[in-house]
Design an enzyme around this catalytic site. Structure first.
Site, PDB file in Angstrom:
ATOM      1  N   CYS A  83      31.703  43.596   7.563  1.00 24.51           N
ATOM      2  CA  CYS A  83      32.200  43.094   8.895  1.00 24.51           C
ATOM      3  C   CYS A  83      32.965  44.367   9.618  1.00 24.51           C
ATOM      4  O   CYS A  83      32.626  44.296  10.760  1.00 24.51           O
ATOM      5  CB  CYS A  83      33.232  41.819   8.589  1.00 24.51           C
ATOM      6  SG  CYS A  83      32.540  40.477   7.871  1.00 24.51           S
TER       7      CYS A  83
ATOM      8  N   GLU B 179      33.184  37.376  11.224  1.00 21.71           N
ATOM      9  CA  GLU B 179      33.250  38.571  11.952  1.00 21.71           C
ATOM     10  C   GLU B 179      31.839  39.389  12.076  1.00 21.71           C
ATOM     11  O   GLU B 179      31.619  39.704  13.212  1.00 21.71           O
ATOM     12  CB  GLU B 179      34.286  39.541  11.125  1.00 21.71           C
ATOM     13  CG  GLU B 179      35.414  39.022  10.799  1.00 21.71           C
ATOM     14  CD  GLU B 179      35.629  38.515   9.401  1.00 21.71           C
ATOM     15  OE1 GLU B 179      36.898  38.316   9.046  1.00 21.71           O
ATOM     16  OE2 GLU B 179      34.628  38.005   8.970  1.00 21.71           O
TER      17      GLU B 179
ATOM     18  N   CYS C  69      35.862  42.217   5.561  1.00 21.06           N
ATOM     19  CA  CYS C  69      35.074  43.241   4.433  1.00 21.06           C
ATOM     20  C   CYS C  69      34.678  44.239   5.093  1.00 21.06           C
ATOM     21  O   CYS C  69      34.413  44.497   6.218  1.00 21.06           O
ATOM     22  CB  CYS C  69      34.161  42.278   3.685  1.00 21.06           C
ATOM     23  SG  CYS C  69      32.783  41.818   4.603  1.00 21.06           S
TER      24      CYS C  69
END
Length: 170
Positions: free
Chosen positions: A96, A65, A93
């Site tokens: 990201c 990402e 996360c």
């Protein structure tokens, strides 16, 4: 006088379209795994529903990402990206989600929650998950990024590449 760009509304994306793009992201995850990388995948979907970019995981701090959002920000302007969707096999996360925020990508679609992944990775040092949901990260900002996920109907398929991949079981 405001210098902020005028952001157009996100074009709608149906549930079936989200599922199709999640499956496309999973193909990218499988390709990453075939190259010895962690099996995570992401795609950038344009306002017209076409996949503009694909990205697999490249390493511990080069998540699919993050890499995709960086490439997108280098390629497209913020007004265009606001009308795009980042589709990821797993909940991004904090790193990201933050990169998506700064890239100005207006929608996030993810397949499985971070907690589903944690149940497989356990204490694996290559995936020390943080319990900080992407929704919470994105909600802390000033942009109303649209978030869709998880999609329980795809969980088994999206988790499958991770079974047996991680050194430490949960």
């Amino acid at each position: 006088m405001s210098t902020e760009p005028t952001l157009e509304a996100l074009p709608p994306m149906s549930h079936d379209e989200m599922l199709a793009h999640l499956l496309a992201a999973n193909v990218v995850a499988l390709q990453a795994m075939a190259h010895g990388r962690h099996p995570f995948g992401a795609v950038l979907v344009g306002p017209d529903g076409a996949v503009l970019m694909r990205q697999g995981n490249l390493g511990t701090v080069r998540h699919a990402e993050t890499e995709l959002a960086r490439r997108a920000a280098e390629t497209y302007g913020p007004e265009f990206l606001w009308r795009c969707t980042l589709v990821s096999t797993f909940e991004p996360c904090a790193m990201c989600a933050g990169t998506q925020y700064w890239a100005n990508i207006g929608r996030l679609v993810y397949g499985c929650d971070e907690t589903a992944l944690l149940s497989l990775t356990g204490a694996d040092p290559e995936n020390p998950t943080m319990h900080l949901p992407a929704r919470r990260v994105l909600a802390a900002g000033q942009k109303a990024i649209e978030v869709h996920g998880p999609f329980p109907e795809l969980e088994a398929e999206l988790l499958e590449p991770h079974r047996g991949f991680w050194a430490v079981a949960g």
